[in-house]
Design a protein around this motif. Structure first.
Motif, mmCIF file in Angstrom:
data_model
loop_
_atom_site.group_PDB
_atom_site.id
_atom_site.type_symbol
_atom_site.label_atom_id
_atom_site.label_comp_id
_atom_site.label_asym_id
_atom_site.label_seq_id
_atom_site.Cartn_x
_atom_site.Cartn_y
_atom_site.Cartn_z
ATOM 1 N N GLY A 75 -5.840 -8.053 10.279
ATOM 2 C CA GLY A 75 -6.819 -8.180 9.218
ATOM 3 C C GLY A 75 -6.245 -7.993 7.840
ATOM 4 N N ALA A 76 -5.004 -7.540 7.722
ATOM 5 C CA ALA A 76 -4.408 -7.384 6.402
ATOM 6 C C ALA A 76 -4.179 -8.748 5.773
ATOM 7 C CB ALA A 76 -3.093 -6.638 6.512
ATOM 8 N N LEU A 95 -6.961 -5.466 -3.577
ATOM 9 C CA LEU A 95 -7.444 -4.097 -3.764
ATOM 10 C C LEU A 95 -8.618 -3.806 -2.830
ATOM 11 C CD1 LEU A 95 -7.234 -1.470 -5.420
ATOM 12 C CD2 LEU A 95 -8.863 -2.471 -7.033
ATOM 13 N N SER A 96 -8.616 -2.621 -2.279
ATOM 14 C CA SER A 96 -9.678 -2.105 -1.407
ATOM 15 C C SER A 96 -9.708 -2.751 -0.032
ATOM 16 C CB SER A 96 -11.064 -2.247 -2.073
ATOM 17 O OG SER A 96 -11.099 -1.467 -3.242
ATOM 18 N N HIS A 117 -6.353 2.311 -3.387
ATOM 19 C CA HIS A 117 -7.472 2.509 -4.311
ATOM 20 C C HIS A 117 -7.144 2.099 -5.735
ATOM 21 C CE1 HIS A 117 -9.846 4.461 -1.257
ATOM 22 N NE2 HIS A 117 -8.813 5.257 -0.967
ATOM 23 N N LYS A 118 -5.943 1.587 -5.935
ATOM 24 C CA LYS A 118 -5.591 1.090 -7.259
ATOM 25 C C LYS A 118 -4.583 -0.043 -7.132
ATOM 26 C CE LYS A 118 -1.902 4.439 -8.035
ATOM 27 N NZ LYS A 118 -1.353 5.491 -8.928
ATOM 28 N N ILE A 169 9.666 -0.244 2.528
ATOM 29 C CA ILE A 169 9.245 -1.576 2.089
ATOM 30 C C ILE A 169 8.341 -1.420 0.873
ATOM 31 C CG2 ILE A 169 9.423 -2.581 4.392
ATOM 32 C CD1 ILE A 169 6.370 -2.555 4.550
ATOM 33 N N ASP A 170 8.356 -2.451 0.008
ATOM 34 C CA ASP A 170 7.541 -2.456 -1.206
ATOM 35 C C ASP A 170 6.432 -3.487 -1.080
ATOM 36 O OD1 ASP A 170 9.022 -0.495 -2.543
ATOM 37 O OD2 ASP A 170 10.532 -1.967 -3.126
ATOM 38 N N LEU A 171 5.196 -3.072 -1.365
ATOM 39 C CA LEU A 171 4.039 -3.961 -1.325
ATOM 40 C C LEU A 171 3.404 -4.046 -2.702
ATOM 41 C CD1 LEU A 171 2.295 -2.690 1.959
ATOM 42 C CD2 LEU A 171 4.094 -4.425 1.725
ATOM 43 N N GLN A 172 2.694 -5.119 -2.943
ATOM 44 C CA GLN A 172 1.948 -5.286 -4.185
ATOM 45 C C GLN A 172 0.460 -5.379 -3.871
ATOM 46 O OE1 GLN A 172 2.866 -5.510 -7.482
ATOM 47 N NE2 GLN A 172 4.955 -4.900 -6.882
ATOM 48 N N VAL A 173 -0.340 -4.601 -4.575
ATOM 49 C CA VAL A 173 -1.798 -4.667 -4.445
ATOM 50 C C VAL A 173 -2.332 -5.288 -5.722
ATOM 51 C CG1 VAL A 173 -3.936 -3.350 -4.173
ATOM 52 C CG2 VAL A 173 -1.870 -2.686 -2.890
ATOM 53 N N ILE A 174 -3.076 -6.394 -5.589
ATOM 54 C CA ILE A 174 -3.530 -7.156 -6.766
ATOM 55 C C ILE A 174 -5.054 -7.179 -6.848
ATOM 56 C CG2 ILE A 174 -1.477 -8.596 -6.810
ATOM 57 C CD1 ILE A 174 -2.999 -10.735 -5.322
#
Length: 406
Positions: A21-22, A309-310, A363-364, A401-406
């Motif tokens: 689901g991601a 986000l979220s 959350h951000k 690992i590095d992730l980006q939340v947009i």
């Protein structure tokens, strides 16, 4: 021939399904290089006969690693299992002609067995176990070290079926002076000067009830590239001891002098927390590599992926060690400042890897640096600093690992 990047694009749908689901947009799979797995220029996907397309590290001898996406199941499919050879002359063994010879100076009664005699005269047992090359992840060691530049995939988990080595040796009758047991195989070098790939085990490990002469893998005959018709299976120890295309077993009264045990596959003494040691082969400077170190791997998300986000992010992976069992897996989403425990999946035995998963909801917006570490039941945890050694063995650095939340 396809490149790894092409391969990842083709299976992007499958990766998305594994993410539970991601959000894994296609751009993520074609973009940023993983912090843990560099995009090596020579990384090419190619299929050996009978195998799926694997990551080719060398062709002669054949060395192919399994793409990480195949590690999202408890057991690695036979046709996707990694391939590792030191010698280039690999015969197609005719099982009708094949026999396993048991001999050596410390055997009372030399014997020979056909494959049917092995199956009918001894009890068959099955063990789930990780088979991992000692140099797995060597390509990530900096500064560079010599050897096959493996990424994460010089490993796999399978159900190995065969007969106990100790029962075969007992039928031949071991003398009290036995120090080691030597294993030789059908493969050979292209020139006479190439050292024969023969390995030995200390007598205690040879008589361990979990050490097998295996003829099946995941319910099927061993694939050619994984040792048909029989191979040695040494659960918990690195794959260098898992001799393929086995032809002879010799019990000897002194330490074996073969190149691949006396010179190769050695570690600086006491550099790693190995509990099982190969004392008859140790010297003042170094010691043979033996058991695998505790380790873990994220299998469904790559560095550089983006999420909204979220939205919940499901992180999945595997953890394993040299047979003591996985106690816990912890995940940090703040660069190691704090750690939370992941949920560990089914237990298929202490030599098998354990799947795990961890869900969190950012959350951000912004960058997230995730870290994963496993601890085994002996209390040993993955390292935060790589332990240097000349051949780049036992890479079990905590994965980041590095992730980006947009």
């Amino acid at each position: 021939m396809i490149t790894r990047r092409d391969f990842l694009k083709r299976i992007a749908g499958g990766v998305t399904a594994c993410a539970g689901g991601a959000l894994i947009p296609r751009i993520a799979l074609s973009g940023t290089a993983s912090q843990g797995l560099p995009e090596l220029p020579a990384e090419v996907m190619e299929a050996l006969p009978g195998k799926q397309a694997l990551i080719k590290r060398s062709f002669r001898p054949p060395n192919f690693e399994t793409p990480v996406t195949y590690f999202n199941t408890p057991f690695t499919p036979n046709d996707a299992f990694f391939v590792r050879y030191h010698l280039a002359n690999i015969p197609n063994v005719n099982v009708q002609d094949w026999k396993l010879r048991i001999g050596g100076e410390s055997v009372e009664k030399p014997l020979e067995f056909t494959i049917e005699e092995l199956k009918s005269r001894f009890e068959s047992v099955e063990i789930a176990a990780v088979c991992q090359c000692a140099g797995n992840r060597r390509g990530m060691v900096r500064p560079h070290v010599h050897g096959i530049q493996w990424g994460y995939g010089a490993m796999g988990n399978a159900r190995w079926k065969g007969v106990r080595l100790k029962e075969v040796l007992n039928q031949a009758g071991l003398k009290k002076d036995t120090v080691e047991v030597v294993f030789d195989a059908a493969d050979s070098g292209m020139i006479a000067q190439t050292p024969d790939f023969a390995k030995s085990l200390p007598i205690a490990k040879a008589l361990d009830e979990n050490t097998l002469i295996a003829f099946e893998m995941n319910g099927e005959p061993l694939p050619h590239w994984n040792g048909f018709p029989v191979r040695l299976v040494v659960p918990g120890w690195t794959a260098t001891y898992w001799v393929k295309h086995l032809t002879s077993i010799d019990a000897i009264a002194k330490p074996f002098e073969g190149y691949w045990i006396k010179t190769a596959y050695r570690l600086p003494k006491e550099a790693f927390p190995m509990q099982e040691r190969f004392l008859s082969q140790e010297n003042q400077m170094n010691t043979p590599i033996t058991e695998m170190m505790v380790n873990s791997l994220i299998t469904n998300i790559e560095s550089g992926q983006r999420f909204r986000l979220s939205q919940s992010i499901d992180l999945k992976g595997i953890a394993w060690d040299g047979g003591y069992g996985i106690q816990q897996v912890e995940v940090s989403i703040d660069e190691g400042k704090s750690w939370r425990e992941a949920v560990i999946g089914d237990d298929y035995g202490r030599f098998s890897w354990r799947q795990w998963h961890f869900r969190f909801k950012p959350h951000k917006k912004g960058s997230y640096r995730l870290m994963v570490k496993a601890t085994n039941r002996s209390g040993v945890t993955q390292t935060l600093q790589l332990i240097p050694n000349p051949a780049g063995y036992h890479h079990n650095l905590v994965q980041t690992i590095d992730l980006q939340v947009i």
